[in-house]
Every structure is written in structure tokens, then in C-alpha cells.
Write a protein that holds these residues in place. Sequence first.
Motif, PDB file in Angstrom:
ATOM      1  N   ASP A 357       0.853  -1.185   0.000  1.00 54.87           N
ATOM      2  CA  ASP A 357       0.000   0.000   0.000  1.00 54.87           C
ATOM      3  C   ASP A 357       0.893   1.241   0.000  1.00 54.87           C
ATOM      4  O   ASP A 357       1.447   1.621   1.031  1.00 54.87           O
ATOM      5  CB  ASP A 357      -0.929   0.009   1.222  1.00 54.87           C
ATOM      6  N   VAL A 358       1.031   1.852  -1.164  1.00 53.44           N
ATOM      7  CA  VAL A 358       1.940   3.006  -1.277  1.00 53.44           C
ATOM      8  C   VAL A 358       1.219   4.331  -1.027  1.00 53.44           C
ATOM      9  O   VAL A 358       1.832   5.396  -1.106  1.00 53.44           O
ATOM     10  CB  VAL A 358       2.630   3.068  -2.669  1.00 53.44           C
ATOM     11  N   ARG A 359      -0.081   4.253  -0.745  1.00 51.53           N
ATOM     12  CA  ARG A 359      -0.826   5.506  -0.641  1.00 51.53           C
ATOM     13  C   ARG A 359      -0.285   6.446   0.448  1.00 51.53           C
ATOM     14  O   ARG A 359      -0.189   7.656   0.217  1.00 51.53           O
ATOM     15  CB  ARG A 359      -2.319   5.229  -0.466  1.00 51.53           C
ATOM     16  N   PRO A 360       0.123   5.919   1.624  1.00 47.37           N
ATOM     17  CA  PRO A 360       0.691   6.840   2.624  1.00 47.37           C
ATOM     18  C   PRO A 360       1.982   7.512   2.132  1.00 47.37           C
ATOM     19  O   PRO A 360       2.210   8.693   2.391  1.00 47.37           O
ATOM     20  CB  PRO A 360       0.990   5.916   3.822  1.00 47.37           C
ATOM     21  N   LEU A 361       2.784   6.753   1.381  1.00 44.84           N
ATOM     22  CA  LEU A 361       4.031   7.324   0.838  1.00 44.84           C
ATOM     23  C   LEU A 361       3.736   8.426  -0.179  1.00 44.84           C
ATOM     24  O   LEU A 361       4.390   9.470  -0.184  1.00 44.84           O
ATOM     25  CB  LEU A 361       4.804   6.215   0.105  1.00 44.84           C
ATOM     26  N   VAL A 362       2.754   8.161  -1.037  1.00 52.79           N
ATOM     27  CA  VAL A 362       2.402   9.169  -2.049  1.00 52.79           C
ATOM     28  C   VAL A 362       1.839  10.411  -1.351  1.00 52.79           C
ATOM     29  O   VAL A 362       2.156  11.544  -1.719  1.00 52.79           O
ATOM     30  CB  VAL A 362       1.411   8.613  -3.097  1.00 52.79           C
TER      31      VAL A 362
END
Length: 403
Positions: A357-362
Motif C-alpha cells: 500500500d503506497v498511498r501513505p508514501l504518495v
Amino acid sequence: MKGMTNMAGSQIDMADRAFPILDAFQIEIPSWGFANTGTRFGKFVQAGAASTIEEKFSDAAEVHRLTGSTPTMALHVLWDLPNGLPDVPKVKELEERYGIRSGSINPNLFQDQEYKFGSLCNPSAEIRGRAVQHMVDSISIAGELKSRDISLWLPDGSNYPGTQSIRKRVGWLEEALQESHRHMAPGQRLLVEYKPFEPAFYHTDIADWGMALHLAQAAGPQAKVLVDTGHHYAAQNIEQIVAWLIHTGMLGGFHFNDRRYADDDLTLGSIDPYQVFRIFHEILTAGAEGLELDVAFMIDQSHNMKGKMEAMVQTVVSAQELWLKAALVDRDALAALQDSCELVRAEETLRDAFWRDVRPLVAAWRESRGLPVDPLQALRESGYVEKISKERAGKQPTGGSYA
Ligand code: RM4
Ligand code: MN
Ligand code: MN
């Protein structure tokens, strides 16, 4: 950083890796994505749809403001520059005003009545000549606008066996593309798009990547192939085509969209995000291996049901997320596992990155770059769609054609 845990430390490492990847990621949005487009059965018009080039620039600027990744907009010559070259100064003024540059220039060889039996492949030399002239005009427009790519989608084909000479048409097409190529300045590129069906339903003159590859090679060194993800038969392995085009040095760009059945032009990643991830993975792997790639990423979608602004922002956000996932594949580990044929571990290495889940990084990247942390939410809160819906209501032309 006193008291920083290992976890926080690894998050900072991740940010170091991820942020430059997101900084470098750009995708071009199509002017026609903001206009009322439909199916061959008709259009459902949206109050906020753009009907002028100025409105399209305004919408594109808003998408760029929200996502930070869309500095250019693809233009369709007849829809956006109906007078051809004389419209260039107006487009330049809009570029300045909205901070968006013109992207790929798309000739239009499918609307004129005389193209009923083909444009560059029409049996009439006179009609072929006029179609070539439109290509040349489009190349000049691109030159004036400092757009590198002329992106050709050819609608030509036939509907019934025996009604046209397939081979003669290949010859005419080679000549037309060679003639077009002669008019290109250094640095310009001709991107050749393929599509297996529609509007023709028996044979399409550029039906697949092999035909596009041949034609691009025949045209000249500045011609490359454009892959529209919606232009394949349902079972085709698109990333394999991408890998071959990379290997042969002939991959020029993409039209991204998603599909379930045909050329559905649905939102990127809405049906099969793994497909987009696998394509990105091929490109990133080649880059990591040191291959010089120059690949234009473009969106080619038309949203008839969703709000156009919302759908475009959703698309760009999906592209950013999938690009980052693919960029985080552990490529060294994967290469070793491929060499030792450890199939399950190799596959899991790929899947690990896909399921991350890359959403927090983005979101952290957005925050650090002064962009809205949640672009869709920011669009809703901005009131932009309400504003344009009020201003533009009732202005859109109705009618049955595509755009
Ligand atoms: C075609 C093709 C072209 C696009 C037109 C509107 O199916 O995808 O790229 O310009 O539609
Ligand atoms: Mn396309
Ligand atoms: Mn298409």
C-alpha cells in the motif's frame, strides 16, 4: 531525529527512494478527456464539460495543480485547432496563461466525409494526398508549438472481405508515412498507433504492433510505435509487446486507459491494475538495466458517466500509485530468482510490490511538495466543478458524433 525508531528510520529511507521517483513521473492528459464524448449511440452531456480550447486548458491546469504530474495536454488538431496553423498563437497564449504546455499533436483523419473509404490508404491518390497534407500541417503545428510528438491514429480499414486490396494499402501507407517523415524537423517524432478493429470491422490498416513496427521502421528513424492499452484483443499479453518494443528500440509512447471488452476507454487501473503495474515493471526494469528509453506516457480516456474532472484526477493518482509500486520492485532479488528459476519466490517478489500500500508514501510526497494530500478531496473542496458547471451549462453542443 532523537528517539527515532527503526520503523521511522525505514520510512525515511523509503521516502528517500520514493520521492524522486514521484518527482520524475509525468503523464500527459488529453484535451478530449474534458469534452463531451460519447459512444456511437449518443452522448450524455455534462454541465461542466469543456467546449472550447480555453476551457480545456483551464481544466488541465486544475488537474496539474492537484496532482503535480500533468504539465502537458495532448491536442487533437481538428477539435482544438480547427483553423490549423492560424490557431497556434491562441494556443500559445493559453499555454502562458494556464501554465500548461501543448503535448502530442494528434492529426484527425477520421471526420472528413471524403475519408469514408480511407485517408492515407484511400484508393484515390487525390484523397491520399490531402490526408498527407493534413499530416504535414500537423507536423508544422507541432513544430510551432514546440511539441515533440505527432501521434497518428489511423482509422482506415474495410468492412467486407474482397472489397479492398490489403497489400496495395500497405504500400500507400508506407509512402504516406515516408512523405510525412520527410517533413519532420530533427527531434520531432512520429508515433504510430495500432488498433485491431473499429471503426472498420473486417480489416484495419494498422491492426497490431507488428504492423505498426514495420510501418515505423519504413517511415524513418524518427518514427516509433505507440501502444494504446485498449487496442488489443482481450487475451493479449501487452507487457510482452512492450518488452519487445523496448528490445527493438521502437517503443515511443503509450495511450493509457482500461477496458473490459474492447476499446472501452475506462479509467486506468479500474478493471485490471495489475496489467498497468506489469507494463510499468517492464519499462522500469529496462531503465534499471541501463537501457536508454524515451517513452511518452499519455492518457487516452473518455468518461461518459463519471464527472470528467474527478475521473481525470483519479486516473493520474492511480498512475502515480502504480508507477511507485512498480518502481519499488526489488529488481536485484528478482533477477537472481529468475536466473535460478525459483518461480514462486520470483512471482512473490513481484506480487509483494504490487500489494504494497503506497498511498501513505504518495500522500507524504504530496505534502512535502506542497500539493494537496488528497487530490480528489481537494477537488471537491475547491468548488471548481460547481463553478465550471454554472459557467458552462447549456453551452455544450449535443449530437451523435464521438467528440
Ligand atoms: C481512437 C484512438 C486515438 C484517439 C481517438 C479519439 O480509438 O485511441 O488515439 O485519438 O480514438
Ligand atoms: Mn489512443
Ligand atoms: Mn482508442
